[in-house]
Design a protein around this motif. Structure first.
Motif, PDB file in Angstrom:
ATOM      1  N   ASP A  44       1.378  -1.109   0.121  1.00 25.19           N
ATOM      2  CA  ASP A  44       0.210  -0.196  -0.123  1.00 25.19           C
ATOM      3  C   ASP A  44       0.631   1.508   0.278  1.00 25.19           C
ATOM      4  O   ASP A  44       1.895   1.716   0.991  1.00 25.19           O
ATOM      5  CB  ASP A  44      -0.923  -0.046   0.954  1.00 25.19           C
ATOM      6  CG  ASP A  44      -1.534   1.229   1.693  1.00 25.19           C
ATOM      7  OD1 ASP A  44      -1.943   2.600   0.992  1.00 25.19           O
ATOM      8  OD2 ASP A  44      -1.901   1.097   2.260  1.00 25.19           O
ATOM      9  N   CYS A  45       1.116   1.932  -1.082  1.00 24.36           N
ATOM     10  CA  CYS A  45       1.972   3.282  -0.575  1.00 24.36           C
ATOM     11  C   CYS A  45       0.578   4.748  -1.140  1.00 24.36           C
ATOM     12  O   CYS A  45       1.397   5.593  -1.672  1.00 24.36           O
ATOM     13  CB  CYS A  45       2.334   3.290  -2.827  1.00 24.36           C
ATOM     14  SG  CYS A  45       3.833   1.314  -2.626  1.00 24.36           S
ATOM     15  N   GLY A  46      -0.172   4.896  -0.473  1.00 22.00           N
ATOM     16  CA  GLY A  46      -1.670   5.705  -0.129  1.00 22.00           C
ATOM     17  C   GLY A  46      -1.869   5.910  -1.459  1.00 22.00           C
ATOM     18  O   GLY A  46      -2.839   5.510  -2.241  1.00 22.00           O
ATOM     19  N   SER A  47      -1.838   7.570  -1.602  1.00 27.02           N
ATOM     20  CA  SER A  47      -2.338   8.356  -2.421  1.00 27.02           C
ATOM     21  C   SER A  47      -1.865   7.863  -3.941  1.00 27.02           C
ATOM     22  O   SER A  47      -1.873   8.424  -5.117  1.00 27.02           O
ATOM     23  CB  SER A  47      -2.044   9.852  -2.387  1.00 27.02           C
ATOM     24  OG  SER A  47      -1.170  10.122  -2.266  1.00 27.02           O
ATOM     25  N   LEU A  68      13.214  -4.358  -5.764  1.00 22.44           N
ATOM     26  CA  LEU A  68      11.613  -4.185  -6.128  1.00 22.44           C
ATOM     27  C   LEU A  68      11.191  -4.208  -7.596  1.00 22.44           C
ATOM     28  O   LEU A  68      11.475  -2.751  -7.775  1.00 22.44           O
ATOM     29  CB  LEU A  68      11.262  -3.313  -4.606  1.00 22.44           C
ATOM     30  CG  LEU A  68       9.288  -3.796  -5.458  1.00 22.44           C
ATOM     31  CD1 LEU A  68       8.957  -3.604  -3.689  1.00 22.44           C
ATOM     32  CD2 LEU A  68       9.011  -2.464  -5.141  1.00 22.44           C
ATOM     33  N   SER A  69      10.307  -4.851  -8.229  1.00 22.13           N
ATOM     34  CA  SER A  69       9.763  -4.260  -8.783  1.00 22.13           C
ATOM     35  C   SER A  69       8.151  -4.843  -9.567  1.00 22.13           C
ATOM     36  O   SER A  69       7.916  -6.106  -7.965  1.00 22.13           O
ATOM     37  CB  SER A  69      10.049  -5.540 -10.099  1.00 22.13           C
ATOM     38  OG  SER A  69       9.985  -6.507  -9.971  1.00 22.13           O
ATOM     39  N   THR A  70       7.478  -3.755  -9.934  1.00 24.06           N
ATOM     40  CA  THR A  70       6.187  -4.312  -9.706  1.00 24.06           C
ATOM     41  C   THR A  70       5.323  -3.847 -10.942  1.00 24.06           C
ATOM     42  O   THR A  70       5.602  -2.446 -11.455  1.00 24.06           O
ATOM     43  CB  THR A  70       5.643  -3.628  -8.881  1.00 24.06           C
ATOM     44  OG1 THR A  70       3.452  -3.952  -8.227  1.00 24.06           O
ATOM     45  CG2 THR A  70       5.232  -2.145  -8.382  1.00 24.06           C
ATOM     46  N   SER A  71       3.894  -4.273 -11.335  1.00 24.20           N
ATOM     47  CA  SER A  71       3.808  -3.430 -12.659  1.00 24.20           C
ATOM     48  C   SER A  71       2.194  -3.110 -11.755  1.00 24.20           C
ATOM     49  O   SER A  71       1.746  -1.923 -13.185  1.00 24.20           O
ATOM     50  CB  SER A  71       3.297  -4.890 -14.110  1.00 24.20           C
ATOM     51  OG  SER A  71       2.230  -5.655 -12.822  1.00 24.20           O
ATOM     52  N   SER A 135       9.005  -0.944   5.571  1.00 20.86           N
ATOM     53  CA  SER A 135       8.575  -0.137   4.574  1.00 20.86           C
ATOM     54  C   SER A 135       9.031   0.015   3.953  1.00 20.86           C
ATOM     55  O   SER A 135      10.629  -0.103   3.282  1.00 20.86           O
ATOM     56  CB  SER A 135       8.546   0.824   5.686  1.00 20.86           C
ATOM     57  OG  SER A 135       9.549   2.015   5.296  1.00 20.86           O
ATOM     58  N   LEU A 136       8.818   0.544   2.423  1.00 22.20           N
ATOM     59  CA  LEU A 136       9.874   1.333   0.793  1.00 22.20           C
ATOM     60  C   LEU A 136       9.940   2.922   1.081  1.00 22.20           C
ATOM     61  O   LEU A 136       8.487   3.263   0.653  1.00 22.20           O
ATOM     62  CB  LEU A 136       9.178   0.295  -0.159  1.00 22.20           C
ATOM     63  CG  LEU A 136      10.287   0.784  -1.446  1.00 22.20           C
ATOM     64  CD1 LEU A 136      11.833   0.930  -1.326  1.00 22.20           C
ATOM     65  CD2 LEU A 136       9.561   0.281  -2.765  1.00 22.20           C
ATOM     66  N   THR A 147       5.841   6.390   0.275  1.00 17.43           N
ATOM     67  CA  THR A 147       6.092   5.256   1.329  1.00 17.43           C
ATOM     68  C   THR A 147       5.398   3.865   0.438  1.00 17.43           C
ATOM     69  O   THR A 147       3.693   4.821   1.489  1.00 17.43           O
ATOM     70  CB  THR A 147       6.507   6.437   3.017  1.00 17.43           C
ATOM     71  OG1 THR A 147       7.187   6.613   2.559  1.00 17.43           O
ATOM     72  CG2 THR A 147       6.623   4.389   4.025  1.00 17.43           C
ATOM     73  N   CYS A 148       5.925   3.261   0.932  1.00 16.38           N
ATOM     74  CA  CYS A 148       4.700   2.008   0.891  1.00 16.38           C
ATOM     75  C   CYS A 148       5.301   0.497   1.407  1.00 16.38           C
ATOM     76  O   CYS A 148       6.085   0.154   2.355  1.00 16.38           O
ATOM     77  CB  CYS A 148       5.350   1.202  -0.558  1.00 16.38           C
ATOM     78  SG  CYS A 148       5.072   1.700  -1.982  1.00 16.38           S
ATOM     79  N   THR A 149       4.260   0.238   2.255  1.00 14.56           N
ATOM     80  CA  THR A 149       4.400  -1.077   3.228  1.00 14.56           C
ATOM     81  C   THR A 149       3.850  -2.355   2.371  1.00 14.56           C
ATOM     82  O   THR A 149       1.983  -2.196   2.319  1.00 14.56           O
ATOM     83  CB  THR A 149       3.002   0.108   4.540  1.00 14.56           C
ATOM     84  OG1 THR A 149       2.275  -0.023   4.057  1.00 14.56           O
ATOM     85  CG2 THR A 149       4.078   1.071   5.424  1.00 14.56           C
TER      86      THR A 149
END
Length: 162
Positions: A44-47, A68-71, A135-136, A147-149
């Motif tokens: 979850d990276c908020g907004s 870290l990778s994500t689509s 977190s990242l 910030t992602c958790t």
């Protein structure tokens, strides 16, 4: 004369054997390994959004890296290579945290999948690290901080280092 010649040949054979043994040690694989090599998290990276991401770990002795990778998240603007300052904090099974950081990322065009790393840090033999609870943090252009958790434990399980 024969004694001297035999001694020279014996010395040459010993030196050659020593050199081959040294080469064998130089090319021997390192014993250190991390398992699993990759894990999946939901972040979850908020907004800024979120979704499924893949963490890839490598280990060389006490040095470790994470990518870290994500689509699920894409670049909102074009980003230059090595332009994202990233800090990944992972939770240790026995308590405390481990931090991996760096400014490594590929160049990304608008809409490209997000990728950061390798992010570098140190580990000890037996360390068990989990993204859930950590977190990242990514800083783009020096002032945009994302910030992602992780929203749950990573799959298939924590990273365990040799």
């Amino acid at each position: 004369m024969r004694g001297t010649r035999g001694k020279r040949i014996g010395t040459a054979v010993s030196a050659t054997a020593g050199a081959l043994a040294a080469c064998g040690l130089a090319f021997a694989p390192t014993a250190a390994a991390v398992t699993p090599g990759t894990a999946t998290i939901t972040a979850d990276c908020g907004s800024y959004g979120g979704g499924e991401a893949t963490l890839t770990a490598t280990q060389n002795g006490t040095a470790a890296t994470f990518t870290l990778s994500t689509s699920a998240m894409t670049a909102p603007v074009a980003l230059g290579q090595d332009s994202i300052v990233s800090t990944l904090t992972l939770v240790k099974a026995g308590g405390g945290t481990s931090v991996f950081s760096g400014t490594k990322n590929p160049a990304m065009a608008v809409g490209d999948p997000l990728s950061v790393g390798p992010l570098s840090g140190t580990v000890a033999s037996g360390d068990s690290l989990e993204a859930y609870g950590g977190s990242l943090k990514m800083t783009v252009f020096g002032f945009i901080t994302i910030t992602c958790t992780a929203t749950g434990p990573q799959s298939p399980g924590p990273f365990v280092f040799d």
